[in-house]
Write an enzyme that holds these catalytic residues in place. Structure first.
Site, PDB file in Angstrom:
ATOM      1  N   LYS A   1       9.389  16.970  17.345  1.00 11.86           N
ATOM      2  CA  LYS A   1       9.222  15.490  17.382  1.00 11.86           C
ATOM      3  C   LYS A   1       8.168  14.950  17.093  1.00 11.86           C
ATOM      4  CE  LYS A   1       9.810  11.600  20.634  1.00 11.86           C
ATOM      5  NZ  LYS A   1       8.342  11.157  20.652  1.00 11.86           N
TER       6      LYS A   1
ATOM      7  N   SER B   1       9.471  13.950  30.144  1.00 11.04           N
ATOM      8  CA  SER B   1       8.128  14.242  29.530  1.00 11.04           C
ATOM      9  C   SER B   1       7.262  15.295  30.330  1.00 11.04           C
ATOM     10  CB  SER B   1       7.338  12.740  29.611  1.00 11.04           C
ATOM     11  OG  SER B   1       5.920  13.150  29.006  1.00 11.04           O
TER      12      SER B   1
ATOM     13  N   TYR C   1       4.031  19.365  25.375  1.00  7.34           N
ATOM     14  CA  TYR C   1       3.009  19.205  24.282  1.00  7.34           C
ATOM     15  C   TYR C   1       2.443  20.590  24.393  1.00  7.34           C
ATOM     16  CZ  TYR C   1       2.957  14.111  24.488  1.00  7.34           C
ATOM     17  OH  TYR C   1       3.423  12.899  24.302  1.00  7.34           O
TER      18      TYR C   1
ATOM     19  N   ASP D   1      14.253   8.447  15.908  1.00  2.39           N
ATOM     20  CA  ASP D   1      13.403   7.661  16.964  1.00  2.39           C
ATOM     21  C   ASP D   1      12.593   6.477  16.674  1.00  2.39           C
ATOM     22  OD1 ASP D   1      12.082   7.292  19.773  1.00  2.39           O
ATOM     23  OD2 ASP D   1      10.628   8.185  18.808  1.00  2.39           O
ATOM     24  N   GLY D   2      12.836   5.381  17.241  1.00  5.07           N
ATOM     25  CA  GLY D   2      12.055   4.170  16.772  1.00  5.07           C
ATOM     26  C   GLY D   2      12.764   3.053  16.479  1.00  5.07           C
TER      27      GLY D   2
ATOM     28  N   THR E   1       6.545  17.602  20.945  1.00  5.22           N
ATOM     29  CA  THR E   1       5.914  16.556  20.306  1.00  5.22           C
ATOM     30  C   THR E   1       4.696  17.076  19.504  1.00  5.22           C
ATOM     31  OG1 THR E   1       6.641  15.185  21.949  1.00  5.22           O
ATOM     32  CG2 THR E   1       4.595  14.411  20.528  1.00  5.22           C
TER      33      THR E   1
ATOM     34  N   ARG F   1       2.737   4.115  18.262  1.00  5.28           N
ATOM     35  CA  ARG F   1       1.563   4.152  19.082  1.00  5.28           C
ATOM     36  C   ARG F   1       0.675   5.122  18.783  1.00  5.28           C
ATOM     37  NH1 ARG F   1       2.350   2.211  24.290  1.00  5.28           N
ATOM     38  NH2 ARG F   1       1.432   3.962  25.653  1.00  5.28           N
TER      39      ARG F   1
ATOM     40  N   HIS G   1       6.032   8.029  17.273  1.00  2.00           N
ATOM     41  CA  HIS G   1       5.754   7.825  18.545  1.00  2.00           C
ATOM     42  C   HIS G   1       5.662   6.390  18.976  1.00  2.00           C
ATOM     43  CE1 HIS G   1       3.768  10.708  21.256  1.00  2.00           C
ATOM     44  NE2 HIS G   1       3.496   9.583  21.891  1.00  2.00           N
TER      45      HIS G   1
ATOM     46  N   ILE H   1      15.132   1.430  18.055  1.00  2.00           N
ATOM     47  CA  ILE H   1      16.660   1.052  18.601  1.00  2.00           C
ATOM     48  C   ILE H   1      16.672   0.281  19.671  1.00  2.00           C
ATOM     49  CG2 ILE H   1      18.620   2.278  19.574  1.00  2.00           C
ATOM     50  CD1 ILE H   1      18.092   3.279  16.750  1.00  2.00           C
TER      51      ILE H   1
END
Length: 389
Positions: free
Chosen positions: A252, A110, A133, A313-314, A159, A279, A276, A316
């Protein structure tokens, strides 16, 4: 308290992490936006599908390898970018990257990491991507991308679902800031976790890739981060970023099939379907729910542009979750919280345990399905469970 070696699934590691972290810090790890219904749906969506095994196939040799973002991986896992992993254990992103390398996964660093781009690249030999970002100060973004390219990161993940910060009420109730501060409401919570406090005293919190930009006037990292997000970031900004990066470029935070098609038209190599981790926007659709329509929309485009990879993504938490995502058309899966549970529970050993458990489950599930390779997963591998009448 049991050790990470006595944890047999991601839920066990999550329980151990809760015991290791002060309650306000645990709130950051587990919290979502508003009522946290999007976060819950990310997990619940997998229950809408059941697996359909084939029988009487020789599964004495199972190979779960897959090619994701131009990298041949031992299994189709991308460790998601997670901000300030050092908050949960001083090993932070270095520990996560080493665990990913040891299990043959792809690690994503990140922009908001607690360890620098260069430090992580030097410490972990496996395939890596950098997540960026687009900040108000485009110079910061450009500099980080150039540093990642120079350090050998193989893919750039932008992102795109944080034009403004989400409303994370659990964080507010916990009265947590970055770096964490002691106060009347939080003193007891931190005092109850002396091991974590000692770790933080030895390794203070920092945004390692912002050392030249972080405020010196006492502004918290939380406030500084919130100020950096740029609500003007739009499709016109993709082309200049594409020119900065000659490797795989990924967006993403996509949740609409038409946005995935637009990304393909802009020359993007892959998209990550993600809300995300629940979130940002609460009640947002779960990535798994939009996966089939997204894959179909891209296929209708045809040609090379229609062949861009889709990563899920999300939610797993199991190898079976990964199989379901791939059966619906994903090229790979991305997960963030499982690695952080392991990290919080036991540092690098815990992070490694988390990824080992998932990889072992995935390989075992392939065999139980009568499959010997990731490429054999197809639409016939799953069955949509009828909903209530």
């Amino acid at each position: 308290m049991k050790s990470v070696s006595q944890c047999w699934n991601i839920a066990d590691l999550a329980s151990l992490a809760r015991k290791a972290l002060p309650a306000p810090v645990h709130a950051i790890l587990e919290g979502g936006a508003d009522d946290e219904s999007a976060m819950a749906r990310n997990r619940a969506a997998f229950a809408d599908y059941a697996l359909v095994p084939r029988v009487l196939n020789d599964v004495s040799q199972v190979d779960g390898a897959a090619t994701v973002l131009g990298q041949r991986l031992a299994w189709p896992m991308v460790v998601a970018p997670t901000a300030i992993a050092g908050l949960f254990h001083s090993g932070g992103e270095v520990a996560l990257a080493r665990a990913a390398a040891a299990t043959g996964a792809l690690f994503t660093l990140s922009a908001m990491a607690s360890r620098s781009i260069e430090e992580v690249a030097a410490a972990a030999p496996g395939p890596k991507a950098f997540q960026a970002y687009v900040f108000r100060d485009r110079g910061i973004t450009r500099a980080q991308i150039q540093r990642a390219r120079a350090a050998g990161y193989g893919a750039l993940i932008l992102t795109v679902d944080v034009p403004i910060p989400g409303n994370r009420e659990r964080d507010r109730r916990a009265d947590i800031t970055l770096p964490p501060r002691l106060g009347a409401r939080t003193f007891a919570a931190f005092a109850s976790r002396p091991g974590w406090c000692l770790d933080k005293a030895r390794h203070p919190m920092r945004l390692a890739n912002f050392d030249d930009h972080c405020p010196r006037d006492g502004t918290s990292l939380s406030a500084y981060i919130a100020e950096q997000f740029d609500p003007t970031f739009n499709w016109a900004d993709i082309a200049p970023l594409r020119r900065l990066w000659d490797g795989p470029l990924v967006l993403k935070g996509i949740l609409r099939p038409e946005d995935a098609c637009r990304a393909a038209a802009e020359g993007v190599d892959a998209v990550v379907l993600s809300n995300h981790g629940g979130r940002q926007l609460d009640t947002a659709v779960a990535p798994l729910d939009v996966l089939p329509r997204t894959v179909e929309a891209l296929a209708r485009r045809g040609g090379a542009a229609g062949a861009i990879q889709v990563i899920l993504d999300g939610g797993i938490r199991r190898g079976t979750d990964m199989v379901k995502a791939l059966a619906l058309g994903a090229a790979g899966c991305m997960a963030g919280r499982p690695g952080l549970y392991g990290l919080a529970a036991g540092g690098q050993a815990g992070a490694l345990r988390a990824l080992q458990l998932l990889r072992e489950e995935y390989g075992r599930d392939l065999g139980l399905l009568g499959l010997t390779a990731t490429e054999q997963i197809d639409a016939g591998t799953i069955w949509r469970v009828p909903g209530p009448a």
